[in-house]
Design an enzyme around this catalytic site. Structure first.
Site, PDB file in Angstrom:
ATOM      1  N   GLU A   1      -8.656   0.663  -3.272  1.00 24.11           N
ATOM      2  CA  GLU A   1      -9.609   0.673  -2.157  1.00 24.11           C
ATOM      3  C   GLU A   1     -10.451   1.935  -2.260  1.00 24.11           C
ATOM      4  OE1 GLU A   1      -7.218   0.828   1.320  1.00 24.11           O
ATOM      5  OE2 GLU A   1      -6.266  -1.083   0.933  1.00 24.11           O
TER       6      GLU A   1
ATOM      7  N   THR B   1      -7.285   6.433   9.978  1.00 23.92           N
ATOM      8  CA  THR B   1      -7.146   5.356   9.011  1.00 23.92           C
ATOM      9  C   THR B   1      -8.405   4.490   9.107  1.00 23.92           C
ATOM     10  OG1 THR B   1      -5.745   3.514   8.311  1.00 23.92           O
ATOM     11  CG2 THR B   1      -5.834   3.961  10.672  1.00 23.92           C
ATOM     12  N   THR B   2      -8.535   3.511   8.213  1.00 16.84           N
ATOM     13  CA  THR B   2      -9.765   2.715   8.176  1.00 16.84           C
ATOM     14  C   THR B   2      -9.916   1.946   9.493  1.00 16.84           C
ATOM     15  OG1 THR B   2      -9.220   2.439   5.859  1.00 16.84           O
ATOM     16  CG2 THR B   2     -11.119   1.224   6.673  1.00 16.84           C
TER      17      THR B   2
ATOM     18  N   GLU C   1     -11.215  -9.292   2.566  1.00 14.72           N
ATOM     19  CA  GLU C   1      -9.962  -8.943   3.253  1.00 14.72           C
ATOM     20  C   GLU C   1     -10.294  -8.741   4.722  1.00 14.72           C
ATOM     21  OE1 GLU C   1      -7.485  -5.899   1.511  1.00 14.72           O
ATOM     22  OE2 GLU C   1      -6.489  -5.497   3.424  1.00 14.72           O
TER      23      GLU C   1
ATOM     24  N   ASN D   1       0.859  -1.187   0.000  1.00 14.97           N
ATOM     25  CA  ASN D   1       0.000   0.000   0.000  1.00 14.97           C
ATOM     26  C   ASN D   1       0.898   1.241   0.000  1.00 14.97           C
ATOM     27  OD1 ASN D   1      -1.490   2.240   0.963  1.00 14.97           O
ATOM     28  ND2 ASN D   1      -3.112   0.853   1.593  1.00 14.97           N
TER      29      ASN D   1
ATOM     30  N   ARG E   1      -7.026  12.830   0.906  1.00 13.18           N
ATOM     31  CA  ARG E   1      -5.963  13.313   1.794  1.00 13.18           C
ATOM     32  C   ARG E   1      -4.577  12.812   1.383  1.00 13.18           C
ATOM     33  NH1 ARG E   1      -7.278   9.923   7.231  1.00 13.18           N
ATOM     34  NH2 ARG E   1      -9.254  10.992   7.009  1.00 13.18           N
ATOM     35  N   HIS E   2      -4.538  11.733   0.597  1.00 12.21           N
ATOM     36  CA  HIS E   2      -3.209  11.311   0.111  1.00 12.21           C
ATOM     37  C   HIS E   2      -3.248  11.049  -1.403  1.00 12.21           C
ATOM     38  CE1 HIS E   2      -5.100   7.509   1.208  1.00 12.21           C
ATOM     39  NE2 HIS E   2      -4.815   7.625   2.497  1.00 12.21           N
TER      40      HIS E   2
ATOM     41  N   HIS F   1      -5.517   3.654  -1.857  1.00  7.31           N
ATOM     42  CA  HIS F   1      -6.840   3.997  -1.326  1.00  7.31           C
ATOM     43  C   HIS F   1      -7.172   5.408  -1.802  1.00  7.31           C
ATOM     44  CE1 HIS F   1      -9.555   4.242   2.536  1.00  7.31           C
ATOM     45  NE2 HIS F   1     -10.200   4.552   1.428  1.00  7.31           N
TER      46      HIS F   1
ATOM     47  N   ARG G   1      -9.319   8.059  -1.151  1.00 12.26           N
ATOM     48  CA  ARG G   1     -10.295   8.473  -0.137  1.00 12.26           C
ATOM     49  C   ARG G   1     -11.151   9.609  -0.668  1.00 12.26           C
ATOM     50  NH1 ARG G   1      -9.215   6.785   5.370  1.00 12.26           N
ATOM     51  NH2 ARG G   1     -10.866   8.260   5.840  1.00 12.26           N
TER      52      ARG G   1
ATOM     53  N   HIS H   1      -3.951  -4.475   7.684  1.00 13.14           N
ATOM     54  CA  HIS H   1      -4.091  -3.347   8.600  1.00 13.14           C
ATOM     55  C   HIS H   1      -3.253  -3.554   9.852  1.00 13.14           C
ATOM     56  CE1 HIS H   1      -6.274   0.461   8.974  1.00 13.14           C
ATOM     57  NE2 HIS H   1      -5.778   0.385  10.180  1.00 13.14           N
ATOM     58  N   GLY H   2      -2.313  -2.676  10.034  1.00 11.97           N
ATOM     59  CA  GLY H   2      -1.476  -2.696  11.232  1.00 11.97           C
ATOM     60  C   GLY H   2      -0.445  -3.815  11.241  1.00 11.97           C
TER      61      GLY H   2
ATOM     62  N   ARG I   1       3.253  18.857   1.991  1.00 16.16           N
ATOM     63  CA  ARG I   1       3.789  20.109   1.447  1.00 16.16           C
ATOM     64  C   ARG I   1       3.024  20.590   0.210  1.00 16.16           C
ATOM     65  NH1 ARG I   1       9.177  22.044   2.548  1.00 16.16           N
ATOM     66  NH2 ARG I   1       9.219  22.010   4.806  1.00 16.16           N
TER      67      ARG I   1
ATOM     68  N   GLY J   1       0.946  -1.364   4.358  1.00 10.41           N
ATOM     69  CA  GLY J   1       1.375  -0.029   3.962  1.00 10.41           C
ATOM     70  C   GLY J   1       2.275   0.635   4.970  1.00 10.41           C
ATOM     71  N   GLN J   2       1.665   1.126   6.045  1.00  8.55           N
ATOM     72  CA  GLN J   2       2.351   1.963   7.032  1.00  8.55           C
ATOM     73  C   GLN J   2       3.723   1.425   7.445  1.00  8.55           C
ATOM     74  OE1 GLN J   2       1.629   4.898   8.826  1.00  8.55           O
ATOM     75  NE2 GLN J   2       3.432   4.547  10.109  1.00  8.55           N
TER      76      GLN J   2
ATOM     77  N   ASP K   1       0.013   4.479  -0.276  1.00  9.63           N
ATOM     78  CA  ASP K   1      -0.649   5.745   0.090  1.00  9.63           C
ATOM     79  C   ASP K   1       0.266   6.700   0.859  1.00  9.63           C
ATOM     80  OD1 ASP K   1      -2.938   4.610  -0.887  1.00  9.63           O
ATOM     81  OD2 ASP K   1      -3.846   4.229   1.072  1.00  9.63           O
ATOM     82  N   HIS K   2       1.085   6.106   1.737  1.00  8.91           N
ATOM     83  CA  HIS K   2       1.862   6.981   2.627  1.00  8.91           C
ATOM     84  C   HIS K   2       2.953   7.761   1.911  1.00  8.91           C
ATOM     85  CE1 HIS K   2      -0.207   6.113   6.305  1.00  8.91           C
ATOM     86  NE2 HIS K   2      -0.295   4.865   5.899  1.00  8.91           N
TER      87      HIS K   2
HETATM   88  N1  PXP Z   1      -5.951  -3.051   3.691  1.00  8.57           N
HETATM   89  C1  PXP Z   1      -6.912  -2.098   3.711  1.00  8.57           C
HETATM   90  C2  PXP Z   1      -8.254  -2.450   3.151  1.00  8.57           C
HETATM   91  C3  PXP Z   1      -6.651  -0.801   4.197  1.00  8.57           C
HETATM   92  O1  PXP Z   1      -7.628   0.125   4.204  1.00  8.57           O
HETATM   93  C4  PXP Z   1      -5.348  -0.508   4.667  1.00  8.57           C
HETATM   94  C5  PXP Z   1      -5.034   0.869   5.169  1.00  8.57           C
HETATM   95  O2  PXP Z   1      -5.197   1.798   4.165  1.00  8.57           O
HETATM   96  C6  PXP Z   1      -4.373  -1.509   4.607  1.00  8.57           C
HETATM   97  C7  PXP Z   1      -4.717  -2.779   4.150  1.00  8.57           C
HETATM   98  C8  PXP Z   1      -2.965  -1.274   5.052  1.00  8.57           C
HETATM   99  O3  PXP Z   1      -2.901  -0.979   6.407  1.00  8.57           O
HETATM  100  P1  PXP Z   1      -1.523  -0.504   7.054  1.00  8.57           P
HETATM  101  O4  PXP Z   1      -1.174   0.810   6.420  1.00  8.57           O
HETATM  102  O5  PXP Z   1      -1.833  -0.379   8.509  1.00  8.57           O
HETATM  103  O6  PXP Z   1      -0.505  -1.547   6.742  1.00  8.57           O
END
Ligand code: PXP
Length: 261
Positions: free
Chosen positions: A69, A99-100, A150, A6, A48-49, A42, A44, A213-214, A17, A235-236, A8-9
């Site tokens: 997403e 976040t979601t 998922e 992911n 935001r990103h 994602h 959104r 997620h996480g 910026r 992602g994160q 997005d970050h």
């Molecule tokens: N899967 C889904 C559906 C998500 O919404 C996210 C966060 O955007 C992720 C995975 C990834 O989560 P993380 O950034 O915590 O790894």
């Protein structure tokens, strides 16, 4: 096991910026070289990103499949249908969330959800539903005829963090109590058993199962052991690590941990 990265970050950093760098598009070739199996973004509603132009360029130019997403809002489904990514993962969205925060409320009678799925499938886009690991949501996803689910692993990740790093809650609501270690260990085992049991059930129904997620280098091993989970979207933690190691190395490290024996 497949890894969706992911990205997005990367856009989060750019949007801080409102300039051109870093461009998430530049991540595509690095993700591919590092062994990623999928690009996840994602779009959104608050943008935001990832921006519309990012989504268009990434879906057009990526040689890896793109998992987009988005919320079930008709305006988002319009965009998804016109961009035609490989897969769309439908997620719940609250404007004020960081976040979601949880899975989609999978109501088989929700016309918005049903129409979104029908429209996407009509464009031959695979559909995934981001759900909490509960039986009703698995059954409802099957009833709605999607290809993928998922599982939201936020609760698992939070319990893990409380147990091993003493962090307080981050993005999933569990009681902010000082819980004894044994209780936390039991909660972690229960969450893992639930994920294991439900992904087995889902696969038996013919669904394909992803999770995310996480997830981090530290907490992912136990999830990798659940063989019915085919793919992780992360992602994160990968992007955070890449600040110090570079993106290619961060992805390679995660892929190495995800190798099944
Ligand atoms: N899967 C889904 C559906 C998500 O919404 C996210 C966060 O955007 C992720 C995975 C990834 O989560 P993380 O950034 O915590 O790894």
């Amino acid at each position: 096991m497949l890894l969706g990265v992911n990205i997005d970050h990367i856009a989060v950093l750019r949007e801080a910026r409102k300039i051109a760098d870093p461009d998430p598009l530049d991540a595509l070739s690095i993700c591919k070289r590092a062994g990623a199996d999928q690009i996840t973004i994602h779009l959104r509603e608050d943008r935001r990103h990832i921006q519309d132009a990012d989504a268009k360029n990434i879906i057009t130019l990526s040689s890896l499949p793109v998992n987009l997403e988005c919320a079930i809002e008709p305006s988002m489904i319009d965009i998804a249908c016109s961009l035609k990514p490989h897969r769309v993962t439908l997620v719940p969205e609250k404007r004020e969330e960081v976040t979601t925060e949880g899975g989609l409320a999978v109501d088989t009678e929700n016309p918005k959800l049903k129409v979104a799925i029908q429209r996407l499938q009509h464009e031959e886009i695979e559909v995934s539903l981001f759900i909490d690991p509960v039986l009703e949501a698995v059954q409802a996803s099957y009833d709605l005829g999607v290809e993928w689910i998922e599982f939201h692993t936020g609760k698992y990740a939070n319990i893990y963090a409380m147990l091993y790093t003493q962090l307080s809650k981050t993005h999933h609501s569990i009681p902010e109590l000082e819980l004894p270690r044994n209780t936390l260990k039991q909660m972690l085992n229960d969450e893992l058993s639930c994920l294991r049991l439900l992904s087995g059930d889902a696969v038996e129904l013919g669904l394909r199962v992803a999770a995310g997620h996480g997830l981090t280098m530290h907490n992912v091993k136990e999830i990798v052991e659940i063989e019915t989970i085919e793919e992780l979207n992360i992602g994160q933690s990968i992007i955070a690590r890449s600040v110090f190691t570079g993106l290619e190395q961060a992805i390679k490290e995660m892929k190495a941990i995800m190798q099944r024996k």
